[in-house]
Scaffold this motif. Structure first.
Motif, PDB file in Angstrom:
ATOM      1  N   LEU A 169       0.518  34.697 -31.307  1.00  0.00           N
ATOM      2  CA  LEU A 169       1.379  33.563 -30.611  1.00  0.00           C
ATOM      3  C   LEU A 169       0.848  32.448 -29.996  1.00  0.00           C
ATOM      4  N   TYR A 170       1.066  31.372 -29.839  1.00  0.00           N
ATOM      5  CA  TYR A 170       0.491  30.290 -29.187  1.00  0.00           C
ATOM      6  C   TYR A 170       0.139  30.409 -27.794  1.00  0.00           C
ATOM      7  N   GLN A 171      -1.025  30.300 -27.392  1.00  0.00           N
ATOM      8  CA  GLN A 171      -1.438  30.573 -25.888  1.00  0.00           C
ATOM      9  C   GLN A 171      -1.530  29.202 -25.495  1.00  0.00           C
ATOM     10  N   THR A 172      -0.903  28.953 -24.333  1.00  0.00           N
ATOM     11  CA  THR A 172      -0.773  27.801 -23.726  1.00  0.00           C
ATOM     12  C   THR A 172      -1.938  27.500 -23.244  1.00  0.00           C
ATOM     13  N   PRO A 173      -2.845  26.553 -23.161  1.00  0.00           N
ATOM     14  CA  PRO A 173      -3.836  26.271 -22.305  1.00  0.00           C
ATOM     15  C   PRO A 173      -3.661  26.523 -20.779  1.00  0.00           C
ATOM     16  N   THR A 174      -4.426  27.289 -20.093  1.00  0.00           N
ATOM     17  CA  THR A 174      -4.178  27.627 -18.637  1.00  0.00           C
ATOM     18  C   THR A 174      -4.664  26.500 -17.791  1.00  0.00           C
ATOM     19  N   ARG A 175      -5.935  26.151 -18.046  1.00  0.00           N
ATOM     20  CA  ARG A 175      -6.660  25.111 -16.977  1.00  0.00           C
ATOM     21  C   ARG A 175      -6.397  23.752 -17.809  1.00  0.00           C
ATOM     22  N   THR A 176      -5.530  22.926 -17.148  1.00  0.00           N
ATOM     23  CA  THR A 176      -5.461  21.244 -17.712  1.00  0.00           C
ATOM     24  C   THR A 176      -5.863  20.711 -16.644  1.00  0.00           C
ATOM     25  N   ASN A 177      -6.802  19.409 -17.146  1.00  0.00           N
ATOM     26  CA  ASN A 177      -7.101  18.555 -15.906  1.00  0.00           C
ATOM     27  C   ASN A 177      -5.901  17.807 -15.470  1.00  0.00           C
ATOM     28  N   GLN A 178      -5.558  17.966 -14.193  1.00  0.00           N
ATOM     29  CA  GLN A 178      -4.335  17.289 -13.471  1.00  0.00           C
ATOM     30  C   GLN A 178      -4.558  16.054 -12.830  1.00  0.00           C
ATOM     31  N   ARG A 179      -6.114  15.439 -13.025  1.00  0.00           N
ATOM     32  CA  ARG A 179      -6.292  14.141 -12.575  1.00  0.00           C
ATOM     33  C   ARG A 179      -5.454  13.009 -12.936  1.00  0.00           C
ATOM     34  N   PRO A 180      -5.189  12.992 -14.072  1.00  0.00           N
ATOM     35  CA  PRO A 180      -4.724  11.795 -14.946  1.00  0.00           C
ATOM     36  C   PRO A 180      -3.109  11.947 -14.239  1.00  0.00           C
ATOM     37  N   TRP A 181      -2.663  13.004 -14.231  1.00  0.00           N
ATOM     38  CA  TRP A 181      -1.281  13.010 -13.806  1.00  0.00           C
ATOM     39  C   TRP A 181      -1.050  12.470 -12.294  1.00  0.00           C
ATOM     40  N   ILE A 182      -1.945  13.055 -11.631  1.00  0.00           N
ATOM     41  CA  ILE A 182      -1.977  12.482 -10.234  1.00  0.00           C
ATOM     42  C   ILE A 182      -2.274  11.089  -9.921  1.00  0.00           C
ATOM     43  N   ALA A 183      -3.368  10.517 -10.776  1.00  0.00           N
ATOM     44  CA  ALA A 183      -3.714   9.263 -10.642  1.00  0.00           C
ATOM     45  C   ALA A 183      -2.392   8.466 -11.507  1.00  0.00           C
ATOM     46  N   LEU A 184      -1.606   8.924 -12.078  1.00  0.00           N
ATOM     47  CA  LEU A 184      -0.508   8.000 -12.595  1.00  0.00           C
ATOM     48  C   LEU A 184       0.467   8.007 -11.528  1.00  0.00           C
ATOM     49  N   LEU A 185       0.874   9.325 -11.164  1.00  0.00           N
ATOM     50  CA  LEU A 185       1.965   9.173  -9.892  1.00  0.00           C
ATOM     51  C   LEU A 185       1.678   8.061  -8.846  1.00  0.00           C
ATOM     52  N   ILE A 186       0.312   8.345  -8.460  1.00  0.00           N
ATOM     53  CA  ILE A 186      -0.066   7.267  -7.384  1.00  0.00           C
ATOM     54  C   ILE A 186      -0.033   5.925  -7.673  1.00  0.00           C
ATOM     55  N   GLY A 187      -0.551   5.902  -8.830  1.00  0.00           N
ATOM     56  CA  GLY A 187      -0.308   4.344  -9.511  1.00  0.00           C
ATOM     57  C   GLY A 187       1.120   3.915  -9.474  1.00  0.00           C
ATOM     58  N   LEU A 188       2.052   4.597  -9.789  1.00  0.00           N
ATOM     59  CA  LEU A 188       3.416   4.328  -9.815  1.00  0.00           C
ATOM     60  C   LEU A 188       3.845   3.971  -8.449  1.00  0.00           C
ATOM     61  N   ALA A 189       3.598   4.968  -7.651  1.00  0.00           N
ATOM     62  CA  ALA A 189       4.002   4.710  -6.235  1.00  0.00           C
ATOM     63  C   ALA A 189       3.685   3.422  -5.784  1.00  0.00           C
ATOM     64  N   ALA A 190       2.224   2.824  -5.948  1.00  0.00           N
ATOM     65  CA  ALA A 190       1.633   2.107  -5.475  1.00  0.00           C
ATOM     66  C   ALA A 190       2.403   0.694  -6.298  1.00  0.00           C
ATOM     67  N   LEU A 191       2.916   0.875  -7.310  1.00  0.00           N
ATOM     68  CA  LEU A 191       3.528  -0.184  -8.058  1.00  0.00           C
ATOM     69  C   LEU A 191       4.986  -0.352  -7.655  1.00  0.00           C
ATOM     70  N   SER A 192       5.551   0.618  -6.959  1.00  0.00           N
ATOM     71  CA  SER A 192       6.951   0.675  -6.926  1.00  0.00           C
ATOM     72  C   SER A 192       7.475  -0.625  -6.168  1.00  0.00           C
ATOM     73  N   PRO A 193       6.830  -1.428  -5.232  1.00  0.00           N
ATOM     74  CA  PRO A 193       7.605  -2.486  -4.786  1.00  0.00           C
ATOM     75  C   PRO A 193       7.647  -3.731  -5.763  1.00  0.00           C
ATOM     76  N   LEU A 194       7.103  -3.758  -7.150  1.00  0.00           N
ATOM     77  CA  LEU A 194       7.031  -4.573  -7.918  1.00  0.00           C
ATOM     78  C   LEU A 194       8.551  -5.226  -8.130  1.00  0.00           C
ATOM     79  N   GLY A 195       9.496  -4.364  -8.104  1.00  0.00           N
ATOM     80  CA  GLY A 195      10.874  -4.975  -8.284  1.00  0.00           C
ATOM     81  C   GLY A 195      11.120  -5.777  -7.383  1.00  0.00           C
ATOM     82  N   LEU A 196      10.481  -5.990  -5.976  1.00  0.00           N
ATOM     83  CA  LEU A 196      10.745  -6.743  -5.174  1.00  0.00           C
ATOM     84  C   LEU A 196      10.609  -8.332  -5.249  1.00  0.00           C
TER      85      LEU A 196
END
Lengths: 327, 273
Positions: A218-245
């Motif tokens: 059966l397919y084994q899901t990779p256990t260790r994934t690099n979470q840095r890109p996701w954290i960077a994406l979330l922080i980036g989106l949070a920083a860009l959130s006032p763009l709609g103003l």
């Protein structure tokens, strides 16, 4: 669920090919990475494509003496991984369209979107959720049922939109003649009542067999994934959130009664806001419009975004099962 | 020489059978699937002989581009005259087929067009006959073009065409392996079903459990095939790229073959619908 040619307008077909292009690109990249660890993945893709072909042509008995066939999208995602399954199903659909006349050539993007993207990924997401909650089989069963039904719903929407977006001056439809009110119930009824259950039972039984006989296959899901890109994406989106103003006007449909009254008056539609809105329920939120008293609006937006991210992360963390043991 | 005395049959053989006539048993799902699978295997084992174009052998990628362009044009065009032109173009191409190929073309084209028409038939009561007629005409024309491509293009040409159009190697290799192993896995599945049928006396109480075991077994078989295939690929010096020798083609001839379709496209742009 194979949409033939001429049922979808070229614009819809083109849009769905464009929507699938990033999926195929990421799938090829992910599979190449998978091949580095498990060399057999490369030939397995081709063999899985032929397996998917056989699953789709195998008629299963259903009550009433008739037959139906499974698609195997969720099953393949669980057996060889979702990205590899997406590629294998894409190849199966291409072969079916070009060599066997099942599914359209122009509608290939739409079929791939429904059966090689939505179905395996929805199914696999449910399976992984079930696995995390220690109800693997339940997750798989829900995934198989939901996967095929969501794919059928999207196919119904694609077909049902055609009379709205492609018609002659007199209103005669140029492609699929059935509107949303017919296409969606027709697709969903067949899948909710029959095909979904067939897919569920088939997926579950094959999975059970493989798990019992050769669980390592059966397919084994990779256990260790690099979470840095996701954290960077979330922080980036949070920083860009006032763009709609930057936009001065209120977003469409988000007007308060006073603004709506002004708009209606400007367009000579009415001199009053709808009574239901004026006298309706009005909830006063803690940070209304993401504004915090004493702070600039943009800072309020960023703080609100960060708070929301934090709350969701804490929620997910709380729902996870701890791996540490207590003495 | 005296004739031999007539041999008398034993009494139990002379007696008429008293067993009641049994109704023909309903074909089980296994038999039905076996029939489909046999048809597929026959088709894969003896692929339809493709027409040998000695004078006008086009590059595989041009054939693929022509098909996509034609299907796209038919989908876009709503002008009956232009659609008529495309049908005439296809008609001339069909003249090059042998009579047996032409009969096969007509049979499969008719069946697929009929299926498409059945689906859209209820729209007669919703939108009237014109939509039904127009939809039927366009769909039949698309199906005819796709069927002509299937009949005249070998699978290897499809792979070469994809390679020439810069399709990723992973996808081309997957296609090549899929079509080869479709036959092998199909054969394995057919043998499993035959074995099951021979060993099963009564109808299966839980047919789904049987199917689960059958496809689970098929997956494990495909996994072992994948391991063997990768070992063979490595032994042959596989470097991750799909390599195919390309035959030289007359570019002018290729472009010329595209010209009628491009002409219709230009007419469509300037003349419109």
């Amino acid at each position: 669920m194979h949409i033939p040619d001429n049922y979808l307008s070229p614009a819809t077909c083109g849009t769905l090919v464009a929507a699938m292009a990033p999926v195929w690109t990421v799938a090829v990249i992910k599979v190449k990475a998978q091949v580095k660890e498990h060399h057999e993945t490369l030939p397995m893709l081709g063999i899985a494509a032929s397996l998917a072909f056989l699953i789709m042509m195998f008629n299963l008995p259903i009550p009433g003496g008739t037959t139906a066939h499974a698609v195997g999208g969720t099953l393949l995602a669980v057996l060889i991984g979702p990205w590899a399954a997406s590629l294998a199903l894409t190849v199966t659909l291409a072969l079916q369209a070009l060599l066997f006349g099942d599914g359209g050539i122009l509608a290939f993007g739409a079929n791939a979107f429904n059966m090689a993207f939505i179905m395996p990924f929805v199914g696999y997401a449910c399976y992984r959720l079930g696995q995390k909650l220690h109800h693997e089989k339940l997750g798989l069963a829900i995934g198989a049922y939901l996967g095929i039904n969501v794919a059928a719903l999207v196919a119904g929407i694609e077909l049902g939109l055609q009379p709205l977006i492609a018609h002659t001056a007199s209103g005669a439809p140029l492609y699929c003649p059935y509107g949303l009110n017919i296409a969606v119930p027709a697709m969903l009824t067949a899948h909710l009542l029959v095909a979904g259950w067939v897919e569920l039972v088939f997926t579950l039984l094959v999975f059970q067999f493989v798990k019992k006989v050769a669980p390592t296959n059966l397919y084994q899901t990779p256990t260790r994934t690099n979470q840095r890109p996701w954290i960077a994406l979330l922080i980036g989106l949070a920083a860009l959130s006032p763009l709609g103003l930057l936009a001065s006007n209120t977003a469409w449909g988000e007007w308060d009664p006073t603004e709506l009254k002004q708009l209606l008056a400007q367009q000579h539609l009415s001199s009053q806001a709808p009574q239901g809105m004026v006298h309706g329920f009005h909830f006063q939120a803690l940070f209304s419009d993401y504004a915090i008293a004493g702070l600039p609006v943009s800072v309020g937006y960023i703080l609100s975004a960060l708070s929301a991210i934090l709350i969701f992360l804490l929620l997910i963390r709380g729902l996870q099962h701890g791996s540490e043991t207590t003495d | 020489m005296d004739p031999k005395p007539r041999t008398e049959l034993p009494a139990w053989l002379i007696e008429k059978s008293t067993s009641t006539k049994r109704q023909a048993a309903r074909t089980s799902f296994l038999q039905r699937n076996q029939r489909h699978l046999r048809a597929l295997l026959t088709r894969l084992a003896q692929p339809a002989p493709v027409i040998a174009k000695r004078r006008w052998h086009l590059a595989p990628q041009i054939n693929l581009i022509r098909l996509l362009l034609l299907v796209f044009l038919i989908a876009l065009i709503n002008n009956v005259t232009l659609l008529w032109c495309l049908a005439i173009l296809l008609g001339f191409q069909l003249l090059l087929l042998s009579p047996s190929q032409l009969r096969r073309f007509v049979k499969s084209w008719f069946v697929s067009s009929l299926v498409a028409l059945i689906f859209v038939l209820p729209s007669y009561w919703l939108t009237g006959p014109s939509t039904l007629l127009f939809f039927g005409l366009k769909t039949s024309l698309m199906l005819a073009n796709a069927q002509y491509y299937r009949l005249t293009t070998p699978f290897q040409d499809l792979l070469s065409g994809l390679k020439a159009l810069h399709c990723p190697d992973v996808l081309i290799m997957t296609c090549a392996i899929a079509i080869t192993y479709l036959r092998m896995l199909g054969q394995h599945l057919l043998l499993t079903m035959e074995a099951l049928e021979l060993r099963t006396v009564a109808p299966a109480k839980h047919p789904y459990r049987l199917i689960g075991a059958m496809f689970g077994n098929l997956y494990l078989k495909s996994y072992s095939y994948a391991l063997e295939l990768y070992a063979a690929m490595e032994a042959r010096g596989f470097n991750g790229h799909y390599v195919r020798t390309t035959t030289p083609h007359n570019r002018w001839r290729d472009y010329l073959s595209l010209s009628p379709d491009i002409l219709v496209l230009i007419l469509f742009i300037f003349w419109g619908n």
